[in-house]
Design a protein around this motif. Structure first.
Motif, PDB file in Angstrom:
ATOM      1  N   ILE A 176      19.111 -12.753  -7.416  1.00 12.05           N
ATOM      2  CA  ILE A 176      18.390 -14.276  -7.902  1.00 12.05           C
ATOM      3  C   ILE A 176      17.861 -15.028  -6.697  1.00 12.05           C
ATOM      4  O   ILE A 176      18.698 -14.850  -5.770  1.00 12.05           O
ATOM      5  CB  ILE A 176      19.577 -14.989  -8.872  1.00 12.05           C
ATOM      6  CG1 ILE A 176      19.812 -14.392 -10.183  1.00 12.05           C
ATOM      7  CG2 ILE A 176      19.343 -16.346  -8.832  1.00 12.05           C
ATOM      8  CD1 ILE A 176      20.732 -15.005 -11.003  1.00 12.05           C
ATOM      9  N   ARG A 177      16.628 -15.626  -6.888  1.00 13.34           N
ATOM     10  CA  ARG A 177      16.290 -16.406  -5.819  1.00 13.34           C
ATOM     11  C   ARG A 177      16.047 -17.740  -6.238  1.00 13.34           C
ATOM     12  O   ARG A 177      15.127 -17.858  -7.297  1.00 13.34           O
ATOM     13  CB  ARG A 177      15.164 -15.753  -4.917  1.00 13.34           C
ATOM     14  CG  ARG A 177      14.792 -16.630  -3.912  1.00 13.34           C
ATOM     15  CD  ARG A 177      13.820 -15.386  -2.916  1.00 13.34           C
ATOM     16  NE  ARG A 177      12.766 -15.204  -3.754  1.00 13.34           N
ATOM     17  CZ  ARG A 177      12.138 -14.250  -3.379  1.00 13.34           C
ATOM     18  NH1 ARG A 177      12.661 -12.965  -2.371  1.00 13.34           N
ATOM     19  NH2 ARG A 177      11.054 -13.701  -3.912  1.00 13.34           N
ATOM     20  N   SER A 178      16.239 -18.935  -5.531  1.00 13.73           N
ATOM     21  CA  SER A 178      15.790 -20.175  -5.963  1.00 13.73           C
ATOM     22  C   SER A 178      15.541 -20.965  -4.392  1.00 13.73           C
ATOM     23  O   SER A 178      16.565 -21.050  -3.826  1.00 13.73           O
ATOM     24  CB  SER A 178      16.654 -20.844  -6.718  1.00 13.73           C
ATOM     25  OG  SER A 178      16.359 -22.364  -7.145  1.00 13.73           O
ATOM     26  N   CYS A 216      24.333 -16.158  -9.130  1.00 14.81           N
ATOM     27  CA  CYS A 216      24.072 -17.524  -8.613  1.00 14.81           C
ATOM     28  C   CYS A 216      24.965 -18.118  -7.460  1.00 14.81           C
ATOM     29  O   CYS A 216      24.731 -18.550  -6.685  1.00 14.81           O
ATOM     30  CB  CYS A 216      23.989 -18.304  -9.574  1.00 14.81           C
ATOM     31  SG  CYS A 216      22.643 -18.065 -10.766  1.00 14.81           S
ATOM     32  N   LEU A 245      24.351 -21.119  -4.967  1.00 17.74           N
ATOM     33  CA  LEU A 245      23.567 -21.761  -6.002  1.00 17.74           C
ATOM     34  C   LEU A 245      24.505 -22.193  -7.228  1.00 17.74           C
ATOM     35  O   LEU A 245      25.615 -21.561  -7.348  1.00 17.74           O
ATOM     36  CB  LEU A 245      22.478 -21.210  -6.605  1.00 17.74           C
ATOM     37  CG  LEU A 245      21.407 -20.562  -5.637  1.00 17.74           C
ATOM     38  CD1 LEU A 245      20.385 -19.582  -6.266  1.00 17.74           C
ATOM     39  CD2 LEU A 245      20.566 -21.956  -5.158  1.00 17.74           C
ATOM     40  N   ILE A 263      21.972 -22.356 -12.586  1.00 19.92           N
ATOM     41  CA  ILE A 263      20.658 -22.222 -12.075  1.00 19.92           C
ATOM     42  C   ILE A 263      19.713 -21.160 -12.527  1.00 19.92           C
ATOM     43  O   ILE A 263      18.382 -21.328 -12.471  1.00 19.92           O
ATOM     44  CB  ILE A 263      20.739 -22.364 -10.651  1.00 19.92           C
ATOM     45  CG1 ILE A 263      19.196 -23.230 -10.312  1.00 19.92           C
ATOM     46  CG2 ILE A 263      20.454 -21.202  -9.943  1.00 19.92           C
ATOM     47  CD1 ILE A 263      19.471 -23.909  -8.887  1.00 19.92           C
ATOM     48  N   TRP A 264      20.469 -19.999 -12.893  1.00 21.70           N
ATOM     49  CA  TRP A 264      19.562 -18.878 -13.554  1.00 21.70           C
ATOM     50  C   TRP A 264      18.656 -19.320 -14.708  1.00 21.70           C
ATOM     51  O   TRP A 264      17.836 -18.743 -15.169  1.00 21.70           O
ATOM     52  CB  TRP A 264      20.367 -17.794 -13.846  1.00 21.70           C
ATOM     53  CG  TRP A 264      21.470 -18.006 -14.867  1.00 21.70           C
ATOM     54  CD1 TRP A 264      22.626 -18.247 -14.810  1.00 21.70           C
ATOM     55  CD2 TRP A 264      21.163 -17.858 -16.326  1.00 21.70           C
ATOM     56  NE1 TRP A 264      23.266 -18.447 -15.879  1.00 21.70           N
ATOM     57  CE2 TRP A 264      22.319 -17.931 -16.950  1.00 21.70           C
ATOM     58  CE3 TRP A 264      20.097 -17.096 -16.985  1.00 21.70           C
ATOM     59  CZ2 TRP A 264      22.407 -17.963 -18.434  1.00 21.70           C
ATOM     60  CZ3 TRP A 264      20.312 -17.105 -18.427  1.00 21.70           C
ATOM     61  CH2 TRP A 264      21.394 -17.340 -19.210  1.00 21.70           C
ATOM     62  N   GLU A 310      16.948 -22.203 -15.100  1.00 15.87           N
ATOM     63  CA  GLU A 310      15.785 -23.006 -14.809  1.00 15.87           C
ATOM     64  C   GLU A 310      14.543 -22.152 -14.501  1.00 15.87           C
ATOM     65  O   GLU A 310      14.882 -21.000 -13.977  1.00 15.87           O
ATOM     66  CB  GLU A 310      16.240 -23.669 -13.533  1.00 15.87           C
ATOM     67  CG  GLU A 310      17.118 -24.751 -13.659  1.00 15.87           C
ATOM     68  CD  GLU A 310      17.365 -25.675 -12.520  1.00 15.87           C
ATOM     69  OE1 GLU A 310      16.829 -25.666 -11.500  1.00 15.87           O
ATOM     70  OE2 GLU A 310      18.549 -26.327 -12.511  1.00 15.87           O
ATOM     71  N   LYS A 315      12.233 -22.463 -12.484  1.00 14.82           N
ATOM     72  CA  LYS A 315      11.597 -22.056 -10.910  1.00 14.82           C
ATOM     73  C   LYS A 315      12.611 -20.816 -10.323  1.00 14.82           C
ATOM     74  O   LYS A 315      12.153 -20.393  -9.435  1.00 14.82           O
ATOM     75  CB  LYS A 315      12.086 -23.464 -10.131  1.00 14.82           C
ATOM     76  CG  LYS A 315      13.465 -23.598 -10.063  1.00 14.82           C
ATOM     77  CD  LYS A 315      13.554 -25.004  -9.041  1.00 14.82           C
ATOM     78  CE  LYS A 315      15.092 -25.199  -8.985  1.00 14.82           C
ATOM     79  NZ  LYS A 315      15.262 -26.293  -8.113  1.00 14.82           N
ATOM     80  N   THR A 316      13.521 -20.595 -11.045  1.00 19.99           N
ATOM     81  CA  THR A 316      14.411 -19.516 -10.480  1.00 19.99           C
ATOM     82  C   THR A 316      13.888 -18.145 -10.683  1.00 19.99           C
ATOM     83  O   THR A 316      13.588 -17.665 -11.994  1.00 19.99           O
ATOM     84  CB  THR A 316      15.945 -19.436 -11.212  1.00 19.99           C
ATOM     85  OG1 THR A 316      16.452 -20.828 -10.788  1.00 19.99           O
ATOM     86  CG2 THR A 316      16.862 -18.349 -10.547  1.00 19.99           C
ATOM     87  N   GLU A 317      13.818 -17.272  -9.768  1.00 22.19           N
ATOM     88  CA  GLU A 317      13.318 -15.874  -9.779  1.00 22.19           C
ATOM     89  C   GLU A 317      14.339 -15.069 -10.149  1.00 22.19           C
ATOM     90  O   GLU A 317      15.441 -14.948  -9.162  1.00 22.19           O
ATOM     91  CB  GLU A 317      12.675 -15.672  -8.521  1.00 22.19           C
ATOM     92  CG  GLU A 317      11.318 -16.446  -8.353  1.00 22.19           C
ATOM     93  CD  GLU A 317      10.809 -16.166  -6.852  1.00 22.19           C
ATOM     94  OE1 GLU A 317      10.832 -15.070  -6.388  1.00 22.19           O
ATOM     95  OE2 GLU A 317      10.045 -16.849  -6.500  1.00 22.19           O
TER      96      GLU A 317
END
Length: 183
Positions: A128-130, A157, A162, A166-167, A169, A171-173
């Motif tokens: 996961i990336r944000s 996350c 994070l 947030i997963w 959202e 914008k989260t990859e």
């Protein structure tokens, strides 16, 4: 795992030996040998993680998400990093060597997903990336902890530093991958 990614029994044993020997040599103050004459399968560049456990408990785990170096060289480097530079643990000492076990996880290429329902707990690992933060958990982590999909996402996350939700959202990859486990 498709057959193109699976290693022979001999190459699997060789990778484990590379990891073990590098840690043993370094902890005993010996020079770690340069790798020579590796089979062609161990010269391929793949994402790989080396996990070290002591009496079944995590002792270090470090990896490359994508192929940066030939597999044999990467395993040697990552084994030493996991044993001596994983900031969660003190460096491995010579007296611990007999209690150590090793696991190598060779990663398939990352696949970005939009639908988290595609995640199969036990088969897939998650990255996961944000923003500038990112975190990865290997497939076996969810199984070992008996997590469901949502918990696996939340813990990935957390690993990234994070907020657990947030997963959700846009914008989260979120990426999935499989891993060939060698132990």
């Amino acid at each position: 795992m498709d057959s193109d990614r699976e290693l022979s029994i001999e190459n699997r044993a060789l990778l484990l030996d590379i990891a073990r020997k590098a840690i043993e040599d370094k902890s005993r103050g010996k020079k770690v040998s340069l790798l020579k004459d590796l089979p062609s399968d161990l010269l391929k560049k793949k994402g790989v993680f080396v996990t070290i456990k002591s009496r079944g408990r995590l002792r270090g785990c470090i990896g490359f998400i994508e192929g940066r170096k030939p597999l044999g060289e990467a395993v040697q480097e990552l084994a030493m990093a996991a044993a001596f530079h994983d900031t969660r643990f003190p460096p491995v000492e010579k007296r611990e060597l007999a209690a150590l076990s090793y696991e190598i996880s060779i990663l398939s290429p990352l696949e970005r997903i939009e639908d988290v329902e595609r995640i199969i707990v036990g088969l897939h690992g998650i990255y996961i990336r944000s923003g500038v933060s990112g975190g990865l958990l290997l497939p076996q982590v969810a199984l070992e902890n008996r997590w469901d999909r949502q918990t696996f996402l939340e813990e990935t996350c957390r690993k990234a530093g994070l907020a657990p939700q947030i997963w959700r959202e846009r914008k989260t990859e979120i990426y999935i991958f499989e891993a060939e486990r060698i132990s």
